[in-house]
Design an enzyme around this catalytic site. Structure first.
Site, mmCIF file in Angstrom:
data_model
loop_
_atom_site.group_PDB
_atom_site.id
_atom_site.type_symbol
_atom_site.label_atom_id
_atom_site.label_comp_id
_atom_site.label_asym_id
_atom_site.label_seq_id
_atom_site.Cartn_x
_atom_site.Cartn_y
_atom_site.Cartn_z
ATOM 1 C CB CYS A 11 -0.896 -0.059 1.045
ATOM 2 S SG CYS A 11 -0.166 0.124 2.758
ATOM 3 C CG ASN A 14 4.499 -1.752 5.320
ATOM 4 O OD1 ASN A 14 5.458 -2.113 5.776
ATOM 5 N ND2 ASN A 14 3.508 -2.509 5.153
ATOM 6 C CB CYS A 16 -3.508 2.107 7.046
ATOM 7 S SG CYS A 16 -3.219 3.313 8.046
ATOM 8 N NE ARG A 17 -4.527 1.583 1.757
ATOM 9 C CZ ARG A 17 -4.270 2.311 0.731
ATOM 10 N NH1 ARG A 17 -5.162 2.134 -0.384
ATOM 11 N NH2 ARG A 17 -2.805 3.094 0.469
ATOM 12 C CB SER A 18 0.217 -3.419 3.217
ATOM 13 O OG SER A 18 0.932 -2.555 3.672
ATOM 14 C CG ASP A 129 -5.187 5.828 2.407
ATOM 15 O OD1 ASP A 129 -5.308 5.433 3.553
ATOM 16 O OD2 ASP A 129 -4.243 6.714 1.768
HETATM 17 P P1 4NP Z 1 -1.763 2.955 3.868
HETATM 18 O O1 4NP Z 1 -2.443 4.091 4.599
HETATM 19 O O2 4NP Z 1 -1.313 3.292 2.757
HETATM 20 O O3 4NP Z 1 -3.015 2.043 4.066
HETATM 21 O O4 4NP Z 1 -0.794 2.352 5.049
HETATM 22 C C1 4NP Z 1 -1.662 5.571 4.709
HETATM 23 C C2 4NP Z 1 -0.657 5.740 5.740
HETATM 24 C C3 4NP Z 1 -0.009 6.761 5.763
HETATM 25 C C4 4NP Z 1 -0.139 7.769 4.742
HETATM 26 C C5 4NP Z 1 -0.751 7.592 3.531
HETATM 27 C C6 4NP Z 1 -1.680 6.399 3.673
HETATM 28 N N1 4NP Z 1 0.745 9.021 4.672
HETATM 29 O O5 4NP Z 1 0.505 9.903 4.028
HETATM 30 O O6 4NP Z 1 1.514 9.368 5.769
#
Ligand code: 4NP
Length: 164
Positions: A11, A14, A16-18, A129
Site C-alpha cells: 500500500c 505500510n 494501515c491496509r497492507s 485508504d
Molecule cells: P496505508 O495508509 O497506505 O493504508 O498504510 C496510509 C498511511 C500513511 C499515509 C498515507 C496512507 N501517509 O501519507 O503518511
C-alpha cells in the site's frame, strides 16, 4: 512438498491496509495449515513510516478479530522485492502504477491488485485508504481484507493466473 510461495502486500504507507491484509492472510493461512508453504510480508511505496508499528486503529481492529499485528514494522518497497517475491499485490491502482514504474529487469514477481487476485472475480476492486478516515473505515478495510484473505486461501489464489 511444493515450493514455498512468497507474497508481498503493498500500500502507500505500510501502516494501515497492507499490515491488515498481511495479518489477515497469515491468520487464514495458519488456520489452513499452509503457513509454511506461503510466506507473507508487506511494504509501502512511500517511506514515511519506515520502522513504525501499524496505525493504532489497524492494530485495534485486527486485535478485535483475534489477530496481533502490533509487532509489524513499516518498510518501503525495494528493488530486491521484485526478485525475492512471487507476487506483489497492491491495495489500489495508484500503488499498482508505482510498482509497475519501479519494476526491475529480471523481475521474478508478477503484480496486480490484491482483491481481484484473492477473489478471482476479475473485477477492478481496490481497498480504499482509511488513513484520514475513522474507525468505521478501518472496520470496513478489515472486513474486506479478511474476506479476501479467506477466499484466497480457499482457492489457493497463488496457483492461479492473475485475472486483473
Ligand atoms: P496505508 O495508509 O497506505 O493504508 O498504510 C496510509 C498511511 C500513511 C499515509 C498515507 C496512507 N501517509 O501519507 O503518511
Amino acid at each position: 512438498m511444493s515450493q514455498q510461495v512468497r507474497l508481498l502486500i503493498i500500500c502507500l504507507g505500510n501502516i494501515c491496509r497492507s499490515p491488515m491484509v498481511e495479518g489477515a492472510l497469515r491468520h487464514r493461512l495458519r488456520q489452513a495449515g499452509l503457513q509454511d508453504q506461503v510466506v507473507v510480508d508487506s511494504a509501502g511505496t512511500g517511506g514515511w513510516h519506515v520502522g513504525q508499528a501499524p496505525d493504532p486503529r489497524a492494530i485495534a481492529i485486527a486485535a478485535a478479530n483475534g489477530v496481533d499485528i502490533s509487532s509489524f514494522s513499516g518498510r518501503q518497497l525495494k528493488s530486491d522485492d521484485f526478485r525475492q517475491f512471487d507476487w506483489l499485490l497492491c491495495a489500489d491502482s495508484s500503488n499498482l502504477r508505482e510498482v509497475a514504474r519501479r519494476s526491475v529487469a529480471h523481475a521474478r514477481a508478477r503484480y496486480g491488485l490484491f482483491l481481484p487476485w484473492a477473489l478471482g472475480n476479475g473485477e477492478h476492486t481496490e481497498i480504499p485508504d482509511p488513513y484520514t478516515g475513522g474507525r468505521a473505515d478501518f472496520r470496513r478495510v478489515w472486513e474486506m481484507a479478511d474476506q479476501a484473505a479467506l477466499a484466497a486461501v480457499r482457492r489457493r489464489a497463488w496457483t492461479a493466473p492473475i485475472e486483473a
